[in-house]
Scaffold this active site. Sequence first.
Site, PDB file in Angstrom:
ATOM      1  N   THR A   1      83.772  69.290 -17.555  1.00 27.99           N
ATOM      2  CA  THR A   1      84.559  68.990 -18.759  1.00 27.99           C
ATOM      3  C   THR A   1      85.986  69.496 -18.577  1.00 27.99           C
ATOM      4  OG1 THR A   1      82.569  69.319 -20.095  1.00 27.99           O
ATOM      5  CG2 THR A   1      84.675  69.415 -21.260  1.00 27.99           C
TER       6      THR A   1
ATOM      7  N   VAL B   1      83.782  65.099 -44.412  1.00 26.01           N
ATOM      8  CA  VAL B   1      83.880  63.656 -44.185  1.00 26.01           C
ATOM      9  C   VAL B   1      82.481  63.085 -44.362  1.00 26.01           C
ATOM     10  CG1 VAL B   1      84.376  61.881 -42.451  1.00 26.01           C
ATOM     11  CG2 VAL B   1      85.809  63.924 -42.597  1.00 26.01           C
TER      12      VAL B   1
ATOM     13  N   ILE C   1      84.295  68.742 -33.956  1.00 24.23           N
ATOM     14  CA  ILE C   1      83.589  69.692 -34.844  1.00 24.23           C
ATOM     15  C   ILE C   1      82.746  70.685 -34.041  1.00 24.23           C
ATOM     16  CG2 ILE C   1      83.557  68.152 -36.846  1.00 24.23           C
ATOM     17  CD1 ILE C   1      80.564  67.567 -35.963  1.00 24.23           C
TER      18      ILE C   1
ATOM     19  N   ARG D   1      81.002  71.899 -29.980  1.00 19.69           N
ATOM     20  CA  ARG D   1      80.269  71.332 -28.848  1.00 19.69           C
ATOM     21  C   ARG D   1      78.878  71.938 -28.786  1.00 19.69           C
ATOM     22  NH1 ARG D   1      83.356  68.583 -25.243  1.00 19.69           N
ATOM     23  NH2 ARG D   1      82.032  69.066 -23.462  1.00 19.69           N
TER      24      ARG D   1
ATOM     25  N   HIS E   1     113.081  94.501 -19.666  1.00 24.45           N
ATOM     26  CA  HIS E   1     113.917  94.015 -20.764  1.00 24.45           C
ATOM     27  C   HIS E   1     114.899  92.979 -20.232  1.00 24.45           C
ATOM     28  CE1 HIS E   1     116.354  93.999 -24.384  1.00 24.45           C
ATOM     29  NE2 HIS E   1     117.421  94.103 -23.586  1.00 24.45           N
TER      30      HIS E   1
HETATM   31  P1  FAD Z   1      81.137  71.721 -17.856  1.00 20.23           P
HETATM   32  O1  FAD Z   1      82.542  71.939 -17.529  1.00 20.23           O
HETATM   33  O2  FAD Z   1      80.746  70.959 -19.029  1.00 20.23           O
HETATM   34  O3  FAD Z   1      80.420  71.222 -16.551  1.00 20.23           O
HETATM   35  C1  FAD Z   1      79.089  70.858 -16.517  1.00 20.23           C
HETATM   36  C2  FAD Z   1      78.909  69.823 -15.430  1.00 20.23           C
HETATM   37  O4  FAD Z   1      77.528  69.616 -15.222  1.00 20.23           O
HETATM   38  C3  FAD Z   1      79.496  68.457 -15.787  1.00 20.23           C
HETATM   39  O5  FAD Z   1      80.358  68.039 -14.769  1.00 20.23           O
HETATM   40  C4  FAD Z   1      78.269  67.542 -15.892  1.00 20.23           C
HETATM   41  O6  FAD Z   1      78.536  66.229 -15.436  1.00 20.23           O
HETATM   42  C5  FAD Z   1      77.297  68.246 -14.987  1.00 20.23           C
HETATM   43  N1  FAD Z   1      75.878  68.010 -15.290  1.00 20.23           N
HETATM   44  C6  FAD Z   1      75.260  68.140 -16.484  1.00 20.23           C
HETATM   45  N2  FAD Z   1      73.932  67.910 -16.362  1.00 20.23           N
HETATM   46  C7  FAD Z   1      73.723  67.624 -15.041  1.00 20.23           C
HETATM   47  C8  FAD Z   1      72.576  67.306 -14.287  1.00 20.23           C
HETATM   48  N3  FAD Z   1      71.363  67.267 -14.852  1.00 20.23           N
HETATM   49  N4  FAD Z   1      72.736  67.045 -12.978  1.00 20.23           N
HETATM   50  C9  FAD Z   1      73.964  67.100 -12.384  1.00 20.23           C
HETATM   51  N5  FAD Z   1      75.076  67.402 -13.059  1.00 20.23           N
HETATM   52  C10 FAD Z   1      74.960  67.672 -14.365  1.00 20.23           C
HETATM   53  N6  FAD Z   1      88.313  76.117 -22.011  1.00 20.23           N
HETATM   54  C11 FAD Z   1      89.270  76.999 -21.661  1.00 20.23           C
HETATM   55  O7  FAD Z   1      88.950  78.096 -21.211  1.00 20.23           O
HETATM   56  N7  FAD Z   1      90.593  76.694 -21.782  1.00 20.23           N
HETATM   57  C12 FAD Z   1      91.005  75.507 -22.266  1.00 20.23           C
HETATM   58  O8  FAD Z   1      92.207  75.263 -22.351  1.00 20.23           O
HETATM   59  C13 FAD Z   1      90.038  74.568 -22.665  1.00 20.23           C
HETATM   60  N8  FAD Z   1      90.402  73.366 -23.141  1.00 20.23           N
HETATM   61  C14 FAD Z   1      89.446  72.469 -23.493  1.00 20.23           C
HETATM   62  C15 FAD Z   1      89.866  71.257 -24.031  1.00 20.23           C
HETATM   63  C16 FAD Z   1      88.925  70.325 -24.412  1.00 20.23           C
HETATM   64  C17 FAD Z   1      89.382  69.019 -24.987  1.00 20.23           C
HETATM   65  C18 FAD Z   1      87.539  70.613 -24.244  1.00 20.23           C
HETATM   66  C19 FAD Z   1      86.504  69.603 -24.628  1.00 20.23           C
HETATM   67  C20 FAD Z   1      87.120  71.813 -23.713  1.00 20.23           C
HETATM   68  C21 FAD Z   1      88.071  72.760 -23.343  1.00 20.23           C
HETATM   69  N9  FAD Z   1      87.716  74.002 -22.841  1.00 20.23           N
HETATM   70  C22 FAD Z   1      88.667  74.913 -22.506  1.00 20.23           C
HETATM   71  C23 FAD Z   1      86.298  74.372 -22.651  1.00 20.23           C
HETATM   72  C24 FAD Z   1      85.892  74.206 -21.181  1.00 20.23           C
HETATM   73  O9  FAD Z   1      86.120  72.878 -20.797  1.00 20.23           O
HETATM   74  C25 FAD Z   1      84.427  74.555 -21.009  1.00 20.23           C
HETATM   75  O10 FAD Z   1      84.172  75.832 -21.548  1.00 20.23           O
HETATM   76  C26 FAD Z   1      84.051  74.564 -19.538  1.00 20.23           C
HETATM   77  O11 FAD Z   1      84.268  73.306 -18.962  1.00 20.23           O
HETATM   78  C27 FAD Z   1      82.576  74.957 -19.375  1.00 20.23           C
HETATM   79  O12 FAD Z   1      82.233  74.936 -18.032  1.00 20.23           O
HETATM   80  P2  FAD Z   1      80.738  74.648 -17.561  1.00 20.23           P
HETATM   81  O13 FAD Z   1      80.755  74.673 -16.079  1.00 20.23           O
HETATM   82  O14 FAD Z   1      79.814  75.534 -18.283  1.00 20.23           O
HETATM   83  O15 FAD Z   1      80.413  73.189 -18.090  1.00 20.23           O
HETATM   84  P1  NAI Z   2      85.644  74.468 -32.666  1.00 21.20           P
HETATM   85  O1  NAI Z   2      84.368  75.170 -32.836  1.00 21.20           O
HETATM   86  O2  NAI Z   2      86.811  75.191 -32.114  1.00 21.20           O
HETATM   87  O3  NAI Z   2      86.117  73.878 -34.063  1.00 21.20           O
HETATM   88  C1  NAI Z   2      85.336  73.000 -34.801  1.00 21.20           C
HETATM   89  C2  NAI Z   2      85.863  72.981 -36.220  1.00 21.20           C
HETATM   90  O4  NAI Z   2      85.213  71.930 -36.906  1.00 21.20           O
HETATM   91  C3  NAI Z   2      85.565  74.263 -36.976  1.00 21.20           C
HETATM   92  O5  NAI Z   2      86.727  74.672 -37.651  1.00 21.20           O
HETATM   93  C4  NAI Z   2      84.450  73.868 -37.921  1.00 21.20           C
HETATM   94  O6  NAI Z   2      84.443  74.617 -39.118  1.00 21.20           O
HETATM   95  C5  NAI Z   2      84.805  72.416 -38.182  1.00 21.20           C
HETATM   96  N1  NAI Z   2      83.700  71.583 -38.620  1.00 21.20           N
HETATM   97  C6  NAI Z   2      82.407  71.624 -38.216  1.00 21.20           C
HETATM   98  N2  NAI Z   2      81.701  70.656 -38.840  1.00 21.20           N
HETATM   99  C7  NAI Z   2      82.571  69.978 -39.633  1.00 21.20           C
HETATM  100  C8  NAI Z   2      82.457  68.867 -40.488  1.00 21.20           C
HETATM  101  N3  NAI Z   2      81.314  68.262 -40.654  1.00 21.20           N
HETATM  102  N4  NAI Z   2      83.558  68.440 -41.142  1.00 21.20           N
HETATM  103  C9  NAI Z   2      84.755  69.069 -40.977  1.00 21.20           C
HETATM  104  N5  NAI Z   2      84.922  70.134 -40.164  1.00 21.20           N
HETATM  105  C10 NAI Z   2      83.846  70.564 -39.497  1.00 21.20           C
HETATM  106  O7  NAI Z   2      85.290  73.175 -31.810  1.00 21.20           O
HETATM  107  P2  NAI Z   2      86.207  72.080 -31.096  1.00 21.20           P
HETATM  108  O8  NAI Z   2      87.596  72.114 -31.594  1.00 21.20           O
HETATM  109  O9  NAI Z   2      85.420  70.830 -31.171  1.00 21.20           O
HETATM  110  O10 NAI Z   2      86.212  72.573 -29.601  1.00 21.20           O
HETATM  111  C11 NAI Z   2      84.973  72.808 -28.940  1.00 21.20           C
HETATM  112  C12 NAI Z   2      85.073  73.982 -28.034  1.00 21.20           C
HETATM  113  O11 NAI Z   2      85.801  73.638 -26.870  1.00 21.20           O
HETATM  114  C13 NAI Z   2      85.843  75.164 -28.618  1.00 21.20           C
HETATM  115  O12 NAI Z   2      85.041  75.956 -29.448  1.00 21.20           O
HETATM  116  C14 NAI Z   2      86.237  75.890 -27.387  1.00 21.20           C
HETATM  117  O13 NAI Z   2      85.147  76.661 -26.959  1.00 21.20           O
HETATM  118  C15 NAI Z   2      86.491  74.758 -26.404  1.00 21.20           C
HETATM  119  N6  NAI Z   2      87.931  74.467 -26.341  1.00 21.20           N
HETATM  120  C16 NAI Z   2      88.756  75.450 -25.892  1.00 21.20           C
HETATM  121  C17 NAI Z   2      90.112  75.243 -25.820  1.00 21.20           C
HETATM  122  C18 NAI Z   2      90.983  76.355 -25.382  1.00 21.20           C
HETATM  123  O14 NAI Z   2      90.469  77.336 -24.867  1.00 21.20           O
HETATM  124  N7  NAI Z   2      92.302  76.243 -25.526  1.00 21.20           N
HETATM  125  C19 NAI Z   2      90.710  73.951 -26.174  1.00 21.20           C
HETATM  126  C20 NAI Z   2      89.742  73.007 -26.689  1.00 21.20           C
HETATM  127  C21 NAI Z   2      88.412  73.272 -26.726  1.00 21.20           C
END
Ligand code: FAD
Ligand code: NAI
Length: 467
Positions: A42, A239, A273, A275, A446
């Site tokens: 991800t 919503v 909302i 993950r 500074h």
């Molecule tokens: P993932 O990154 O989800 O990787 C899991 C992998 O397993 C995937 O590639 C999937 O295809 C694979 N997989 C699943 N099941 C199987 C299977 N059965 N066989 C083979 N492969 C499989 N975190 C931060 O720290 N900083 C950020 O700025 C940040 N921004 C984010 C922005 C967004 C929009 C989102 C959605 C998330 C963000 N996150 C951020 C969260 C971060 O992406 C996740 O916490 C992180 O990717 C988790 O790593 P992971 O390895 O546990 O899982």
């Molecule tokens: P989130 O947990 O940060 O926020 C979800 C929000 O949706 C909360 O404020 C919650 O109260 C609200 N919510 C839940 N159900 C709802 C509903 N039915 N109607 C309206 N509001 C509702 O989750 P988000 O933004 O989806 O991100 C998922 C995760 O991905 C984060 O928790 C974080 O772990 C990771 N992430 C990290 C980033 C970073 O480190 N910069 C950037 C983006 C994601």
Amino acid sequence: MAEPFDVVIIGGGPGGYNCAIRAGQLGLKTVCVEMAETLGGTCLNVGCIPSKALLHASEAFAAAKNDFPAMGIKTGKLDVDLDQMMAQKAETVKGLTQGVAFLLKKNKVTHIQGKGQITGPGKVTVTDADGKTQTLDTKHIVIATGSQPSTLPGIEIDEERIVTNTGALSLKAIPKKLVLIGAGVIGLEMGQVWSRLGADVTVIEYLDRILPGTDNEVAREARKIFKQQGLTFKLSTKVTGVEKLKTKLKVTTEPAKGGAAETLDADIVIVAIGRQPYTEGLGLESVGGKTDRRGVIETTNHFTVAPGVWAIGDCIEGPMLAHKAEDDGAAVAELIAGKAGHVDYNLVPGVVYTNPEIASVGQTEEQLKDAGINYKKGKFPFMANSRARTNHETLGFVKILTEEGTDRILGAHMIGAGVGEMIGEICVAMEFGASSEDIARTCHAHPTKSEAIRQAAMGVEGWTMQM
Ligand code: FAD
Ligand code: NAI
């Protein structure tokens, strides 16, 4: 029969690939199974990296539009080339995912593309895109399957008009009206990207505050700033449906506690909302593994699912963050190799990459109050920091919380330009059990914004000097 592998890791995201690299470094015969075409999970493909690429590009656009004239920089008429903005994002993603493939190879990790399923103790069956299967024998299995976006009943995601993070990072045009469901991290980061590029953005949040879990004083300041920047928040609102019409979407909302329904129009709706862990088709039951009611894989000692079966990253407890998954991965590789492996989840920093950024580590004021811990507080505004003043980046503050009596730092919470880079100082200090006085007496260069940390630390004992 071939020698079994030492470790088979299912998932090639930050958890999986870092576990694989560390296992390779430690001389373990390692396989990383990833079902997607590219490694990186991800984070690299549809999370951290592409979102930061769009945040950076849109921030540069906003700065050129809003801040350059006051600094005496003249530009011609500014415009957005969305295709190019997306192309540079894709190029970064491609480079980094290829980099992961290179690192696996460098550390002698076998990368197998396919979906992994645990078929019993020490057995992982991999099915490739053509349906061909192979079964791997291994001493250890590490589950690193990550997470997927939560959805709302009755709202059908099409990744075109009603999208999760995946679609939100690849919109084909700048929406006129964008509705975001959820004022969490994705809601705010994506809201800022599209608002800077010209969309009229409304963020609908179920709770009465934004960024739940974040220190409340910081979240309140963030809401005030983001509102001034043009985001509209509808808090305490749920919503209840999104109707797809030919030319627009009709979003129906209600007060969270119930009441009269309202509708608003949108071109795009982003559902953000939260993950949930991804364990579909994983075969967890074949080794006696279980998930809780939120789908989180149950572990003991953080990482153990069953003898020889481990789990890390987003699919287990703890913050869903890439660096936490990374640390889990390295710790498990070390445990498998017979070394000590441990991750302190209290010291995992969180950063929201908006402008201003929000960064925190340790306990919030609310958590300390709930736990009945007596604490002291030092706070320093960027308005009084000379570098921030010079750069016209005066929004926000640094807050440091310490234990009364010992002065040990229990938490730090910041909002301001670039605080995502500054939080590392506090992480190191807390790892070493530092007091606020340790930071207050440490020489900081500074003019730097990190002087605000020092001044906030001085503030704990009431001797802030520059305010
Ligand atoms: P993932 O990154 O989800 O990787 C899991 C992998 O397993 C995937 O590639 C999937 O295809 C694979 N997989 C699943 N099941 C199987 C299977 N059965 N066989 C083979 N492969 C499989 N975190 C931060 O720290 N900083 C950020 O700025 C940040 N921004 C984010 C922005 C967004 C929009 C989102 C959605 C998330 C963000 N996150 C951020 C969260 C971060 O992406 C996740 O916490 C992180 O990717 C988790 O790593 P992971 O390895 O546990 O899982
Ligand atoms: P989130 O947990 O940060 O926020 C979800 C929000 O949706 C909360 O404020 C919650 O109260 C609200 N919510 C839940 N159900 C709802 C509903 N039915 N109607 C309206 N509001 C509702 O989750 P988000 O933004 O989806 O991100 C998922 C995760 O991905 C984060 O928790 C974080 O772990 C990771 N992430 C990290 C980033 C970073 O480190 N910069 C950037 C983006 C994601």
